[in-house]
Design a protein around this motif. Structure first.
Motif, PDB file in Angstrom:
ATOM      1  N   ALA A   1      32.836 107.384 -12.637  1.00 32.64           N
ATOM      2  CA  ALA A   1      33.506 107.598 -13.852  1.00 32.64           C
ATOM      3  C   ALA A   1      32.461 107.446 -15.147  1.00 32.64           C
ATOM      4  O   ALA A   1      32.534 108.014 -15.918  1.00 32.64           O
ATOM      5  CB  ALA A   1      34.604 106.944 -13.984  1.00 32.64           C
ATOM      6  N   VAL A   2      31.542 106.544 -14.956  1.00 37.15           N
ATOM      7  CA  VAL A   2      30.699 106.434 -15.656  1.00 37.15           C
ATOM      8  C   VAL A   2      29.509 107.279 -15.983  1.00 37.15           C
ATOM      9  O   VAL A   2      29.154 107.946 -17.022  1.00 37.15           O
ATOM     10  CB  VAL A   2      29.978 105.101 -15.918  1.00 37.15           C
ATOM     11  CG1 VAL A   2      28.731 104.818 -16.713  1.00 37.15           C
ATOM     12  CG2 VAL A   2      30.870 103.737 -15.864  1.00 37.15           C
ATOM     13  N   LEU A   3      28.959 107.923 -14.952  1.00 35.50           N
ATOM     14  CA  LEU A   3      28.057 108.936 -14.770  1.00 35.50           C
ATOM     15  C   LEU A   3      28.613 110.111 -15.433  1.00 35.50           C
ATOM     16  O   LEU A   3      27.673 110.895 -16.047  1.00 35.50           O
ATOM     17  CB  LEU A   3      27.453 109.060 -13.320  1.00 35.50           C
ATOM     18  CG  LEU A   3      26.617 108.037 -12.808  1.00 35.50           C
ATOM     19  CD1 LEU A   3      26.729 108.444 -11.228  1.00 35.50           C
ATOM     20  CD2 LEU A   3      25.341 107.987 -13.494  1.00 35.50           C
ATOM     21  N   ASP A   4      29.746 110.439 -15.258  1.00 34.67           N
ATOM     22  CA  ASP A   4      30.600 111.587 -16.072  1.00 34.67           C
ATOM     23  C   ASP A   4      30.486 111.375 -17.528  1.00 34.67           C
ATOM     24  O   ASP A   4      30.457 112.449 -18.275  1.00 34.67           O
ATOM     25  CB  ASP A   4      31.817 111.590 -15.755  1.00 34.67           C
ATOM     26  CG  ASP A   4      32.233 112.094 -14.311  1.00 34.67           C
ATOM     27  OD1 ASP A   4      31.378 112.783 -13.582  1.00 34.67           O
ATOM     28  OD2 ASP A   4      33.318 112.163 -13.792  1.00 34.67           O
ATOM     29  N   ILE A   5      30.122 110.338 -18.267  1.00 34.76           N
ATOM     30  CA  ILE A   5      30.116 110.135 -19.725  1.00 34.76           C
ATOM     31  C   ILE A   5      28.751 110.058 -20.012  1.00 34.76           C
ATOM     32  O   ILE A   5      28.591 110.508 -21.180  1.00 34.76           O
ATOM     33  CB  ILE A   5      30.940 109.086 -20.061  1.00 34.76           C
ATOM     34  CG1 ILE A   5      32.457 109.299 -19.595  1.00 34.76           C
ATOM     35  CG2 ILE A   5      30.800 108.634 -21.329  1.00 34.76           C
ATOM     36  CD1 ILE A   5      33.475 107.922 -19.619  1.00 34.76           C
ATOM     37  N   ILE A   6      27.911 109.360 -19.405  1.00 30.20           N
ATOM     38  CA  ILE A   6      26.676 108.820 -19.792  1.00 30.20           C
ATOM     39  C   ILE A   6      25.640 110.196 -19.912  1.00 30.20           C
ATOM     40  O   ILE A   6      25.754 111.037 -19.174  1.00 30.20           O
ATOM     41  CB  ILE A   6      26.082 107.816 -19.300  1.00 30.20           C
ATOM     42  CG1 ILE A   6      25.760 107.897 -17.754  1.00 30.20           C
ATOM     43  CG2 ILE A   6      26.803 106.493 -19.535  1.00 30.20           C
ATOM     44  CD1 ILE A   6      25.200 106.784 -17.040  1.00 30.20           C
ATOM     45  N   PRO A   7      24.543 110.308 -20.827  1.00 25.58           N
ATOM     46  CA  PRO A   7      23.773 111.227 -20.679  1.00 25.58           C
ATOM     47  C   PRO A   7      23.018 111.410 -19.393  1.00 25.58           C
ATOM     48  O   PRO A   7      22.767 110.326 -18.869  1.00 25.58           O
ATOM     49  CB  PRO A   7      22.723 110.659 -21.837  1.00 25.58           C
ATOM     50  CG  PRO A   7      23.479 109.958 -22.782  1.00 25.58           C
ATOM     51  CD  PRO A   7      24.384 109.197 -21.800  1.00 25.58           C
TER      52      PRO A   7
ATOM     53  N   ALA B   1      23.735 104.327 -13.264  1.00 23.17           N
ATOM     54  CA  ALA B   1      24.518 103.347 -13.528  1.00 23.17           C
ATOM     55  C   ALA B   1      24.714 102.762 -12.022  1.00 23.17           C
ATOM     56  O   ALA B   1      24.461 103.257 -10.917  1.00 23.17           O
ATOM     57  CB  ALA B   1      25.949 104.087 -13.619  1.00 23.17           C
ATOM     58  N   ALA B   2      25.041 101.464 -12.082  1.00 23.84           N
ATOM     59  CA  ALA B   2      25.141 100.558 -10.780  1.00 23.84           C
ATOM     60  C   ALA B   2      26.256  99.694 -10.956  1.00 23.84           C
ATOM     61  O   ALA B   2      26.456  99.151 -12.079  1.00 23.84           O
ATOM     62  CB  ALA B   2      23.834  99.807 -10.536  1.00 23.84           C
ATOM     63  N   LEU B   3      27.053  99.500  -9.886  1.00 23.16           N
ATOM     64  CA  LEU B   3      28.014  98.771  -9.982  1.00 23.16           C
ATOM     65  C   LEU B   3      27.923  97.301  -9.601  1.00 23.16           C
ATOM     66  O   LEU B   3      26.809  96.932  -9.051  1.00 23.16           O
ATOM     67  CB  LEU B   3      29.103  98.993  -8.797  1.00 23.16           C
ATOM     68  CG  LEU B   3      30.659  98.443  -8.535  1.00 23.16           C
ATOM     69  CD1 LEU B   3      31.247  98.931  -9.881  1.00 23.16           C
ATOM     70  CD2 LEU B   3      31.192  99.151  -7.387  1.00 23.16           C
TER      71      LEU B   3
ATOM     72  N   ASP C   1      40.632 104.199 -17.851  1.00 24.33           N
ATOM     73  CA  ASP C   1      39.571 104.136 -19.084  1.00 24.33           C
ATOM     74  C   ASP C   1      38.157 103.670 -18.759  1.00 24.33           C
ATOM     75  O   ASP C   1      38.119 102.929 -17.951  1.00 24.33           O
ATOM     76  CB  ASP C   1      40.296 102.879 -19.858  1.00 24.33           C
ATOM     77  CG  ASP C   1      41.189 103.366 -20.760  1.00 24.33           C
ATOM     78  OD1 ASP C   1      41.702 104.685 -20.795  1.00 24.33           O
ATOM     79  OD2 ASP C   1      42.140 102.486 -21.486  1.00 24.33           O
ATOM     80  N   VAL C   2      37.219 104.100 -19.372  1.00 23.43           N
ATOM     81  CA  VAL C   2      35.786 104.007 -19.208  1.00 23.43           C
ATOM     82  C   VAL C   2      35.214 103.472 -20.610  1.00 23.43           C
ATOM     83  O   VAL C   2      35.550 104.452 -21.544  1.00 23.43           O
ATOM     84  CB  VAL C   2      35.004 105.209 -18.673  1.00 23.43           C
ATOM     85  CG1 VAL C   2      33.756 105.043 -18.460  1.00 23.43           C
ATOM     86  CG2 VAL C   2      35.684 105.401 -17.326  1.00 23.43           C
TER      87      VAL C   2
END
Length: 75
Positions: A34-40, A45-47, A66-67
């Motif tokens: 979900a985060v990788l879909d938003i960030i450049p 990203a790591a949990l 929500d992210v």
């Protein structure tokens, strides 16, 4: 307001090696994606294993899916 049962913290590393903190209201196995879909592109990203307290989670007022970046800008 709908309650969110799963909130996960994700550490994002920018291409400048800066770390940012994001919060995701989604199942654990979907949080990083979900985060990788938003960030450049090029950022990673790591949990994180860290958990928010119930009060912290409620204060964010998240809805399922929500992210959001929650990195503090104060020094």
């Amino acid at each position: 307001m709908a309650s969110v049962s799963e909130i996960h913290l994700v550490r994002v590393t920018t291409d400048d090696r800066e770390h940012k903190l994001w919060v995701v209201a989604a199942p654990r196995d979907e949080a990083v994606e979900a985060v990788l879909d938003i960030i450049p592109e090029g950022w990673s990203a790591a949990l994180l294993d860290n958990q928010l307290s119930k009060q912290e989670a409620e204060a964010l007022n998240l809805r399922p899916g929500d992210v959001r970046e929650i990195t503090s800008q104060s020094n």
